[in-house]
Structure formats: structure tokens, C-alpha cells
Motif scaffolding. Structure first.
Motif, PDB file in Angstrom:
ATOM      1  N   SER A 235      10.731   3.396  -0.964  1.00 41.37           N
ATOM      2  CA  SER A 235       9.786   3.515  -2.084  1.00 41.37           C
ATOM      3  C   SER A 235       8.391   3.964  -1.637  1.00 41.37           C
ATOM      4  N   ASN A 236       8.333   4.749  -0.587  1.00 40.89           N
ATOM      5  CA  ASN A 236       7.084   5.346  -0.105  1.00 40.89           C
ATOM      6  C   ASN A 236       5.931   4.345  -0.089  1.00 40.89           C
ATOM      7  N   SER A 237       6.182   3.197   0.481  1.00 40.25           N
ATOM      8  CA  SER A 237       5.136   2.179   0.515  1.00 40.25           C
ATOM      9  C   SER A 237       5.305   1.312   1.763  1.00 40.25           C
TER      10      SER A 237
ATOM     11  N   VAL B 127       0.840  -1.207   0.000  1.00 39.44           N
ATOM     12  CA  VAL B 127       0.000   0.000   0.000  1.00 39.44           C
ATOM     13  C   VAL B 127       0.873   1.254   0.000  1.00 39.44           C
ATOM     14  N   ARG B 128       0.265   2.378  -0.348  1.00 39.74           N
ATOM     15  CA  ARG B 128       1.010   3.634  -0.444  1.00 39.74           C
ATOM     16  C   ARG B 128       1.292   4.233   0.934  1.00 39.74           C
ATOM     17  N   GLY B 129       2.422   4.904   1.038  1.00 35.81           N
ATOM     18  CA  GLY B 129       2.798   5.593   2.274  1.00 35.81           C
ATOM     19  C   GLY B 129       3.704   4.722   3.141  1.00 35.81           C
ATOM     20  N   VAL B 130       4.493   5.387   3.987  1.00 34.68           N
ATOM     21  CA  VAL B 130       5.437   4.657   4.844  1.00 34.68           C
ATOM     22  C   VAL B 130       4.899   4.630   6.274  1.00 34.68           C
TER      23      VAL B 130
HETATM   24  C1  LIG Z   1       4.067   9.140  -0.138  1.00 29.23           C
HETATM   25  O1  LIG Z   1       2.743   8.637  -0.008  1.00 29.23           O
HETATM   26  C2  LIG Z   1       1.887   9.479   0.732  1.00 29.23           C
HETATM   27  C3  LIG Z   1       0.600   8.728   0.986  1.00 29.23           C
HETATM   28  O2  LIG Z   1      -0.054   8.409  -0.199  1.00 29.23           O
HETATM   29  C4  LIG Z   1       1.705  10.778  -0.021  1.00 29.23           C
HETATM   30  O3  LIG Z   1       0.867  11.645   0.729  1.00 29.23           O
HETATM   31  C5  LIG Z   1       3.069  11.423  -0.207  1.00 29.23           C
HETATM   32  O4  LIG Z   1       2.941  12.571  -1.020  1.00 29.23           O
HETATM   33  C6  LIG Z   1       4.041  10.479  -0.875  1.00 29.23           C
HETATM   34  N1  LIG Z   1       5.372  11.032  -0.827  1.00 29.23           N
HETATM   35  C7  LIG Z   1       6.179  11.030  -1.876  1.00 29.23           C
HETATM   36  C8  LIG Z   1       7.540  11.610  -1.659  1.00 29.23           C
HETATM   37  O5  LIG Z   1       5.861  10.584  -2.968  1.00 29.23           O
END
Ligand SMILES: *[C@@H]1O[C@H](CO)[C@@H](O)[C@H](O)[C@H]1NC(C)=O
Ligand SMILES: Cc1cc2nc3c(=O)[nH]c(=O)nc-3n(C[C@H](O)[C@H](O)[C@H](O)COP(=O)(O)OP(=O)(O)OC[C@H]3O[C@@H](n4cnc5c(N)ncnc54)[C@H](O)[C@@H]3O)c2cc1C
Ligand SMILES: *[C@@H]1O[C@H](CO)[C@@H](O)[C@H](O)[C@H]1NC(C)=O
Length: 372
Positions: free
Chosen positions: A257-259, A232-235
Motif C-alpha cells: 500500500s505504498n506506505s 507515512v507515504r512511500g515504501v
Molecule cells: C508512492 O509514494 C511515493 C512517495 O510519496 C510517490 O512518489 C509515488 O508516486 C507513490 N507510488 C505509487 C504507485 O502510488
């Protein structure tokens, strides 16, 4: 062949084979890796890309040797984090990051027999704390916290390849035939290398063929342990786990990788390559309260992919053993190194060093025998 400068052919480019290649190269040996799948490939026959992955021991209180290997990786990864001066959640060049880990048990199990304060690894963990009973969430019977490591598998595997190249090791992408048994595979490997202008005589093979080892060396003890996860997205801000009887709910942030990987299942003997929708729903549902910081404004996870991997399970644990194979083309020496189940990353340094030790010993014995 001398023990000091050998040419080792490693079969397999998963985390086990690649780390073994690095370890032999760092000790001055020449190494060629032959593998059907290499980092960047996605296949259900290739486990390493699908791992969580994190440092969380699978060794029991009695697995003394595996415990040493676990601690070796824990220390190595923390050293890397410290050398590169990374804060919690910041990935190193190799894709590892330090995170605080919060872990609960949903039921009593063998591991907890002497209480959470006496877990075998407690004295080795940084910032280890037992969570007092009064602070446990509903449904938990025990809990601990400690600093641990998360590994972004893609970054980590590519980093191992870079390290091999830097140390002048070679990687040949090719499949070895399995129909002719070990002898056939080794003879094929011997014929293959000159095609790539690799003409150094082969001193020994290392068999790190993962779950496919069951084809190369029909070892009835080898079996898949299916793991389904959701990326899923986000850390996530922490590593988290709830240990249950069957599945383990876990949250593994991938800082590079922001996940985040949400898991997961452990289905012994199950070869189903397709994600199962019921399992996906169960994983997402059970992680809602565990990683609420990743929910979007609709209160849902942003799912990037659903993944399935097969851990190379082996009854009795990993097999590390030297075997001499007599063939028409001569005698081959193989050190088997497969069956690391759900712990291939955290066992990789110790396993590679053990393999180096076994082969060095083998060649020393051989040299002594030759002199007599
Ligand atoms: C990482 O994922 C989050 C949650 O979706 C998002 O808000 C954020 O902009 C993303 N950060 C990057 C550096 O892509
Ligand atoms: C969902 C999930 C979560 C996990 N979480 C963790 C974790 O948190 N921590 C941890 O330490 N571990 C974890 N693991 C376990 C870890 O992924 C495995 O133990 C590890 O990847 C095994 O590596 P390997 O090198 O033995 O096998 P593989 O990665 O499968 O590599 C095998 C290699 O052998 C090659 N090969 C096989 N047969 C042939 C042939 N005939 N000719 C040529 N090449 C051949 C393949 O192409 C491949 O290159 C997890 C696994 C899963 C599925
Ligand atoms: C590697 O190990 C597996 C599992 O025992 C076996 O089937 C295979 O023949 C071995 N391959 C080689 C080349 O030694």
C-alpha cells in the motif's frame, strides 16, 4: 464428538483467531468464527489491524516453545515469498514481503548478554550478519542484519478471511455477552448459531478474544501494552529498528500500500486511545535519520495517519490451556488462546497448531475414558 471431525467455534477474528480457524479447517474440521470485530473494522478493542507488522522475535533465549513458533512463521512466510517468486519488497497475495532488516541496540541489554553473534535466532535467519563495532553509527552499542518479513495487516487479515471462506468455514459477526462469565458467553454462542442456520453440534470453543479476554475471562494477568505509530507515504527500502530501553524506533515498509509504519511505543497498562502529539513528534524526529528516503522535498514525512493499538499483554506469556466448563446447559470445552502481546502475527502458526494439538489430545483422552 470424535477427534477426527469436530465443529470448533473460534471466538475472535484477530490474527490469532483467524489463523486458528484456518489451521483447524486445513485439518478437516468444521469451523465457525464468532467475533465482535472482523477485518475491515477499526476499533481500539481490536488490535490486529494496528500492528506494524513484521517478523522480529520477542522471545527470550529461554522461551523454547515460543522460539519454535517464531521460526515456524519465519519459514512459512519465506516459503510463500519463494513460491510466488517475489523479489525483496514485492508483496505476495497475502501481503507479506521480504526485506533486509538492519537492527541496532542503543544500550546493552539482557538479549545481548552473550554478544550479538550468539542471539538465539541467529542460526535461523537468512543472511544473518553481525555489524562490526567499527561500522556502528554513533550511539549504537551493537548491530545485526538479516532478511526478514514485513506484513501489510489489512491485506493479510482479509487474506485469512478469504482462506476461511474457501475452506467452507463461517464467520458470524456478533458480540458475546461478558456479564455472565465464560458460561454465559458460551451458552449465548450456542443459541446464536442456529439463527445463522448453523446446526452442527459444537465440539469445542477456542477463546482468542485478545485484549477483551480480560472481560470474558477475568484474568488479572492480562493488560494492555499501548503502541502508537505513524503511517507515512512511500515504501522504505529496508526494515530498520533501534532497540532502546523504553521505546523502539522502527521502520516497517508496507509494500502492498505504498506506505511505511514508523514506531513506536510500548506503554504497559496505558489505555489512552488518543494519539499523543509529543509522542508523534518524537517518532517522526527519531525516524528522520533512520528512513531519510521517505522525506519529501520539504524534508518532512508525508503523514497519512497516527494510530494507537493495544497489544494483549499477559504476565507469563500467552495462555494456551483447555478448560471444561460445567453449566446448566451441559458441559463446554474451551481452549484458551490469548495474551500474545506484541507478537501475535509471528506466533500465529505455532499457537494455532498448539491449540489443535491440545484439543485433539483432550478429545482422545475423553474417548479413551468413555470406552473404559
Ligand atoms: C508512492 O509514494 C511515493 C512517495 O510519496 C510517490 O512518489 C509515488 O508516486 C507513490 N507510488 C505509487 C504507485 O502510488
Ligand atoms: C503498534 C503495534 C505493533 C505491533 N507489531 C507487531 C509485529 O511487528 N509483529 C507481531 O507479530 N505482532 C505485532 N503486534 C501485536 C499483534 O498486533 C497482536 O499480538 C495481535 O494482533 C493479537 O491478536 P488477537 O487475535 O489475539 O487479538 P485481536 O486482534 O484484538 O482480536 C480479538 C478478537 O476477539 C473478538 N472479541 C473479543 N471479545 C469478544 C466478545 N465478547 N464477543 C465476540 N468477539 C469478541 C474481537 O472482536 C476480535 O475479533 C503489534 C501490535 C501493536 C499495537
Ligand atoms: C476468554 O478468556 C478471557 C481471559 O481469561 C476470559 O475472561 C473469558 O471469560 C474467556 N471467554 C470464554 C468464552 O472462554
Amino acid at each position: 464428538m470424535t477427534a477426527s471431525k469436530a465443529h470448533i467455534v473460534v471466538i475472535g477474528a484477530g490474527v490469532v483467531g483467524l489463523q486458528t480457524a484456518v489451521t483447524f479447517l486445513e485439518h478437516g474440521h468444521a469451523v465457525t468464527v464468532i467475533a465482535k470485530h472482523v477485518p475491515g473494522d477499526k476499533s481500539s478493542e481490536y488490535t490486529s489491524p494496528w500492528a506494524g507488522a513484521q517478523w522480529r522475535t520477542h522471545s527470550t533465549a529461554k522461551d523454547f516453545e515460543l522460539q519454535k513458533w517464531d521460526i515456524a512463521s519465519y519459514e512459512r512466510w519465506f516459503q510463500t515469498v519463494e513460491q510466488e517468486k517475489k523479489e525483496p519488497g514485492q508483496p505476495t497475495k497475502s501481503g507479506v514481503a521480504k526485506f533486509h532488516n538492519v537492527m541496532y541496540w542503543a544500550e546493552e541489554d539482557e538479549e545481548l548478554a552473550n554478544g550479538p553473534e550468539n542471539l538465539w535466532y541467529a542460526p535461523h535467519m537468512r543472511s544473518f550478519e553481525v555489524i562490526p563495532r567499527s561500522s556502528l553509527p554513533k550511539g549504537a552499542v551493537a548491530g545485526v542484519k538479516y532478511d526478514s518479513i514485513s506484513i501489510d495487516t489489512t491485506v493479510y487479515l482479509h487474506h485469512l478471511v478469504d482462506r476461511i471462506t474457501e475452506l467452507k468455514g463461517r464467520i458470524v459477526k456478533a458480540e458475546l455477552p461478558t456479564a455472565g462469565g465464560i458460561a454465559g458467553a458460551l451458552a449465548a454462542a450456542t443459541r446464536l448459531l442456529p439463527v445463522y442456520s448453523i446446526n452442527t453440534p459444537i465440539s469445542a470453543f477456542v477463546n482468542s478474544s485478545g485484549i477483551l479476554a480480560k472481560d470474558l475471562v477475568p484474568d488479572p494477568a492480562v493488560h494492555p501494552i499501548r503502541g502508537q505509530t505513524v503511517l507515512v507515504r512511500g515504501v522504505a527500502t529496508q526494515l530498520r529498528a533501534i532497540i532502546r530501553g523504553k521505546g523502539v524506533t522502527y521502520v516497517i515498509p508496507r509494500a502492498a500500500s505504498n506506505s511505511t509504519i514508523l514506531g513506536g511505543t510500548k506503554q504497559v497498562g496505558d489505555w489512552n486511545q488518543n494519539p499523543d502529539d509529543t509522542t508523534t513528534k518524537w517518532i517522526l524526529e527519531s525516524c528522520r535519520d533512520v528512513a531519510p528516503e521517505l522525506l519529501n522535498e520539504k524534508g518532512e514525512f508525508d503523514v497519512l495517519s497516527v494510530n494507537v493499538g493495544f497489544r494483549p499483554g499477559r504476565t507469563g506469556g500467552p495462555r494456551l490451556e483447555v478448560e471444561e466448563i460445567q453449566t446448566e446447559a451441559g458441559k463446554f470445552v474451551v481452549c484458551h488462546e490469548y495474551g500474545h502481546a506484541g507478537a501475535g502475527y509471528q506466533l500465529s502458526f505455532g499457537s494455532a497448531e498448539k491449540t489443535l494439538g491440545l484439543l485433539t489430545e483432550h478429545f482422545q483422552r475423553h474417548a479413551t475414558r468413555a470406552k473404559l
